[in-house]
Scaffold this active site. Structure first.
Site, PDB file in Angstrom:
ATOM      1  N   LEU A  32       0.868  -1.177   0.000  1.00  0.00           N
ATOM      2  CA  LEU A  32       0.000   0.000   0.000  1.00  0.00           C
ATOM      3  C   LEU A  32       0.906   1.229   0.000  1.00  0.00           C
ATOM      4  O   LEU A  32       1.802   1.340   0.833  1.00  0.00           O
ATOM      5  CB  LEU A  32      -0.889   0.044   1.250  1.00  0.00           C
ATOM      6  CG  LEU A  32      -2.288  -0.561   1.184  1.00  0.00           C
ATOM      7  CD1 LEU A  32      -3.019  -0.302   2.497  1.00  0.00           C
ATOM      8  CD2 LEU A  32      -3.107  -0.018   0.020  1.00  0.00           C
ATOM      9  N   ASP A  33       0.658   2.160  -0.921  1.00  0.00           N
ATOM     10  CA  ASP A  33       1.441   3.389  -0.960  1.00  0.00           C
ATOM     11  C   ASP A  33       1.278   4.169   0.341  1.00  0.00           C
ATOM     12  O   ASP A  33       0.233   4.074   0.999  1.00  0.00           O
ATOM     13  CB  ASP A  33       0.982   4.269  -2.131  1.00  0.00           C
ATOM     14  CG  ASP A  33       1.273   3.630  -3.483  1.00  0.00           C
ATOM     15  OD1 ASP A  33       2.190   2.808  -3.561  1.00  0.00           O
ATOM     16  OD2 ASP A  33       0.552   3.961  -4.456  1.00  0.00           O
ATOM     17  N   PRO A  34       2.277   4.998   0.709  1.00  0.00           N
ATOM     18  CA  PRO A  34       2.141   5.813   1.927  1.00  0.00           C
ATOM     19  C   PRO A  34       0.886   6.681   1.942  1.00  0.00           C
ATOM     20  O   PRO A  34       0.302   6.906   3.004  1.00  0.00           O
ATOM     21  CB  PRO A  34       3.417   6.668   1.905  1.00  0.00           C
ATOM     22  CG  PRO A  34       4.414   5.814   1.189  1.00  0.00           C
ATOM     23  CD  PRO A  34       3.630   5.111   0.114  1.00  0.00           C
ATOM     24  N   LEU A  35       0.442   7.180   0.775  1.00  0.00           N
ATOM     25  CA  LEU A  35      -0.740   8.039   0.724  1.00  0.00           C
ATOM     26  C   LEU A  35      -2.046   7.249   0.827  1.00  0.00           C
ATOM     27  O   LEU A  35      -3.119   7.838   0.937  1.00  0.00           O
ATOM     28  CB  LEU A  35      -0.751   8.869  -0.562  1.00  0.00           C
ATOM     29  CG  LEU A  35       0.298   9.987  -0.649  1.00  0.00           C
ATOM     30  CD1 LEU A  35       0.163  10.747  -1.968  1.00  0.00           C
ATOM     31  CD2 LEU A  35       0.155  10.958   0.512  1.00  0.00           C
ATOM     32  N   ALA A  36      -1.963   5.928   0.766  1.00  0.00           N
ATOM     33  CA  ALA A  36      -3.156   5.082   0.891  1.00  0.00           C
ATOM     34  C   ALA A  36      -3.277   4.573   2.321  1.00  0.00           C
ATOM     35  O   ALA A  36      -2.291   4.434   3.042  1.00  0.00           O
ATOM     36  CB  ALA A  36      -3.064   3.903  -0.071  1.00  0.00           C
TER      37      ALA A  36
END
Length: 317
Positions: free
Chosen positions: A48-52
């Site tokens: 999961l991306d940091p922004l997610a």
């Protein structure tokens, strides 16, 4: 002659279904959970991306052997597309590369959605973990290179509108392995002639796990250290009973496989790599892949041929 290195950590096994917060990377999350449980080893099933935010299944110990089965599971995301801008990263992190004053009507958005359901061809984002000539695409993108990433087949089982306004549309999607939601926002924006990027992204499910399995870092820290929090002295408490209650058994990851219950003697033989006869009225005679359990605990993954379970991967009891 050098001595073999002693493994650091506890031989604890199972799944932690972390509700990852925005701002925390997946690798950082795994390190945090591994440290909280003082586990020998850990890994995650699907970055999961940091922004997610949302569901990041983290495997500890023997459960790391079942990571591929969870990675292959269907995933559900809720995401917001902001219309009017395309960005280099296809989300809020990158600079704007294209913009438009046009905004789509809900009916226009619904009209393009059938194009993005079923089995489709999708081009991953420039900022992605796809390997190009041995290098990650995001590393090349950060160096200013624009690379040709071939489109690949992905499957989207469901795409629904949750909410629509002039500038944004909130969607929910159920999709298979390898689907990039950021690419979906980019491509729909181009089709609608207004551009678009991901403004918010949350993963709510990774089969076979559900939101009921969620646990936060705060809950785990409270279970590990109590209301007083982590001791400043650096000496950590050695009581893991409360935090271990959050572990989901390793076998839960294998709901997709036929399961065969075996006795203790058969379990011992399987763990030694020997085949055993599958017993029971409902036991399958043939299966390309199945798992064996003893007393509810995972023993082995293997194939069933002519009524014989042949182990391919065994698990410590």
């Amino acid at each position: 002659m050098s001595r073999p290195r002693k493994k650091k950590g506890r031989p604890v096994s199972g799944w932690v279904i972390l509700d990852k917060p925005v701002g925390m990377g997946s690798t950082e999350a795994v390190s945090k959970i591994k440290w909280l449980f003082q586990a020998e080893k850990a890994g995650h099933a699907g970055t999961l991306d940091p922004l997610a935010s949302g569901m990041l299944p983290i495997a500890l110990g023997e459960a790391t052997k079942t990571v591929p089965y969870v990675q292959d599971g269907a995933k559900v995301y809720r995401f917001t597309v902001a219309w009017g801008e395309e960005r280099s990263t296809d989300d809020l992190e990158g600079p704007v590369t294209k913009s438009s004053d046009r905004r789509p009507l809900e009916a226009e958005v619904r009209a393009v959605m059938p194009k993005y359901t079923g089995v489709i061809m999708q081009t991953p984002p420039q900022f992605s973990a796809i390997k190009i000539a041995g290098e990650r695409a995001y590393d090349l993108a950060r160096e200013g290179e624009t690379v040709e990433i071939p489109a690949r087949e992905v499957e989207i089982g469901r795409l629904d509108i949750v909410e629509h306004s002039a500038d944004r549309t909130v969607f929910e999607i159920e999709c298979g392995k390898g689907t990039y939601v950021r690419s979906l926002a980019r491509d729909m924006g181009r089709d609608l002639g207004c551009y678009g990027h991901i403004a918010e992204l949350r993963r709510t499910e990774v089969d076979p796990f559900t939101p009921d399995d969620f646990v936060t870092v705060k809950e785990l820290e409270l279970a590990r250290f109590g209301e007083a929090g982590q001791p400043e002295s650096g000496e950590l408490p050695m009581d893991f009973a409360a935090i271990d209650d959050f572990l989901i058994d390793t076998v839960a990851a294998l709901d997709c496989l036929p399961q065969v219950a075996v006795g203790d003697d058969a379990a011992t033989k399987l763990r030694l790599g020997n085949a055993v006869i599958v017993r029971g009225r409902d036991a399958p005679l043939e299966a390309e892949e199945a798992c064996a359990t003893a007393r509810g605990r995972l023993v082995a993954i293997g194939a069933i041929e002519h009524g014989m379970f042949k182990p391919k991967r065994v698990f410590v009891g």
